[in-house]
Design an enzyme around this catalytic site. Structure first.
Site, PDB file in Angstrom:
ATOM      1  N   ARG A   4     -11.722   1.822  -9.282  1.00  0.00           N
ATOM      2  CA  ARG A   4     -10.410   2.444  -9.410  1.00  0.00           C
ATOM      3  C   ARG A   4      -9.881   2.179 -10.818  1.00  0.00           C
ATOM      4  O   ARG A   4      -9.554   1.045 -11.163  1.00  0.00           O
ATOM      5  CB  ARG A   4      -9.428   1.888  -8.366  1.00  0.00           C
ATOM      6  CG  ARG A   4      -9.802   2.189  -6.931  1.00  0.00           C
ATOM      7  CD  ARG A   4      -9.659   3.664  -6.617  1.00  0.00           C
ATOM      8  NE  ARG A   4      -9.935   3.958  -5.218  1.00  0.00           N
ATOM      9  CZ  ARG A   4     -11.127   4.271  -4.720  1.00  0.00           C
ATOM     10  NH1 ARG A   4     -12.169   4.321  -5.541  1.00  0.00           N
ATOM     11  NH2 ARG A   4     -11.292   4.541  -3.447  1.00  0.00           N
TER      12      ARG A   4
ATOM     13  N   TYR B 122       0.396   3.787  -7.120  1.00  0.00           N
ATOM     14  CA  TYR B 122       0.297   2.537  -6.376  1.00  0.00           C
ATOM     15  C   TYR B 122       1.577   1.718  -6.491  1.00  0.00           C
ATOM     16  O   TYR B 122       2.198   1.649  -7.547  1.00  0.00           O
ATOM     17  CB  TYR B 122      -0.859   1.683  -6.904  1.00  0.00           C
ATOM     18  CG  TYR B 122      -2.231   2.221  -6.598  1.00  0.00           C
ATOM     19  CD1 TYR B 122      -2.633   2.459  -5.290  1.00  0.00           C
ATOM     20  CD2 TYR B 122      -3.146   2.471  -7.618  1.00  0.00           C
ATOM     21  CE1 TYR B 122      -3.894   2.944  -5.006  1.00  0.00           C
ATOM     22  CE2 TYR B 122      -4.415   2.954  -7.351  1.00  0.00           C
ATOM     23  CZ  TYR B 122      -4.781   3.189  -6.045  1.00  0.00           C
ATOM     24  OH  TYR B 122      -6.036   3.662  -5.773  1.00  0.00           O
TER      25      TYR B 122
ATOM     26  N   GLY C  36     -15.336   8.841   1.537  1.00  0.00           N
ATOM     27  CA  GLY C  36     -16.373   7.859   1.235  1.00  0.00           C
ATOM     28  C   GLY C  36     -16.365   6.699   2.210  1.00  0.00           C
ATOM     29  O   GLY C  36     -17.428   6.197   2.610  1.00  0.00           O
ATOM     30  N   ASP C  37     -15.184   6.264   2.626  1.00  0.00           N
ATOM     31  CA  ASP C  37     -15.083   5.170   3.595  1.00  0.00           C
ATOM     32  C   ASP C  37     -15.644   5.593   4.951  1.00  0.00           C
ATOM     33  O   ASP C  37     -16.292   4.795   5.639  1.00  0.00           O
ATOM     34  CB  ASP C  37     -13.632   4.732   3.751  1.00  0.00           C
ATOM     35  CG  ASP C  37     -13.013   4.283   2.441  1.00  0.00           C
ATOM     36  OD1 ASP C  37     -13.740   3.740   1.598  1.00  0.00           O
ATOM     37  OD2 ASP C  37     -11.794   4.498   2.258  1.00  0.00           O
TER      38      ASP C  37
END
Length: 318
Positions: free
Chosen positions: A169, A105, A259-260
């Site tokens: 997360r 990230y 999943g989204d």
């Protein structure tokens, strides 16, 4: 525009090396957009549900790339632009056994981390049929924890159905921090979605998936609890009844965003007035289709979903 579904969260730039290459040696990176809440909006939009995405972005080519991409898929962005902020990004290196997929990230101090309700088009939340966000959003900053709670409260007071995905997360916060923050939001949530592994890790509950769903519904008075179980499918507890849905067989190209896709399809059917068991089936079929395309977005059509539900094969469509 009055959207049936409004989502709130961060959308990032996704950068990935060609398949089979490593980030440290790749000479090129593929450029896409990605974010849990916008992924959900795209999936719902592509299945015929009018959708909007609420957020804050830098007023830059990177920020405009995000809104352009969402509009391509029928999602209307409602954005607060910030001249001085930065655009969040993440790098993904797809793994192959025994090497795992690696995500890096670069989202610290992104524009969305300072988003406050008084900067946002809150009226679209009040006018929507459903409002969705996930546990990723309050993990990004203390400001966003407060904003997420205020938007859920606004939706609740307006009679808008609220949906929340636990979406834990580990690179963003600890299980205990996630539990404290998310449980403070649960009283404002009608529909909870959570992976079975996240329920165990974050909420520290035990038992099989139906038991987990029933405990959550009882403890927090959720109207609907959806538990996703990976290869074991998904289930939903609604009105005291547990509905189960197996996965559809798929040849996976890219699992990120699956999943989204499931959530977007599930919510689109609930908003359309379909029963929970139908919404589960649409979610599972859309998730299977998402796994066949690169990127985070479920670039699918209603006809493709219906074909999966009918048991159609993957031959050549002439």
């Amino acid at each position: 525009m009055t959207a049936e579904l409004v989502t709130f969260g961060e959308t990032m730039i996704r950068l990935s090396p060609p398949e089979g290459e490593r980030i440290e040696t790749a000479r090129s990176l593929e450029f896409r957009t990605a974010g849990a809440e916008s992924n959900v909006a795209v999936a719902a939009s592509r299945l015929g549900c009018s959708a909007a995405w609420l957020s804050k972005l830098p007023d830059s080519p990177l920020g405009r790339r995000v809104t352009t991409e969402l509009r391509t898929h029928g999602v209307e962005p409602y954005v607060r632009w910030d001249d001085d902020a930065r655009q969040g990004a993440y790098y993904i290196e797809q793994g192959r056994a025994p090497r795992p997929t690696n995500v890096i990230y670069d989202r610290a101090d992104a524009a969305v981390t300072t988003a406050r309700p008084d900067e946002l088009a809150v009226d679209i939340v009040e006018d929507a049929a459903a409002f969705y966000t996930s546990g990723i959003t309050p993990a990004l900053s203390e400001t966003l924890r407060e904003t997420t709670g205020e938007l859920l409260q606004t939706a609740t007071e307006a009679g808008t159905t609220t949906a929340f995905d636990l979406n834990y997360r580990s690179k963003l916060w600890s299980p205990s921090d996630a539990r404290d923050a998310c449980e403070s939001l649960f009283p404002k949530v009608d529909v909870l979605v959570a992976a079975e592994r996240d329920i165990r890790a974050v909420l520290e509950l035990d038992g099989d998936a139906p038991t987990l769903a029933s405990e959550l519904a009882g403890d927090f008075d959720f109207e609907t609890v959806v538990v996703t179980r990976g290869e074991d499918g998904a289930l939903a507890r609604h009105g005291g009844t547990v509905y189960e849905q197996p996965v559809f067989e798929t040849d996976t190209v890219d699992a990120i965003g699956t999943g989204d896709a499931f959530v977007g399809a599930f919510l689109s059917r609930l908003i359309a007035g379909e029963p929970v068991e139908t919404a589960l089936a649409y979610g599972a079929a859309t998730a299977a289709l998402k796994r066949t395309v690169h990127g985070d977005l479920a670039v699918v059509t209603p006809d493709e979903v219906e074909r999966v539900l009918r048991g159609g094969d993957a031959g050549i469509d002439r």
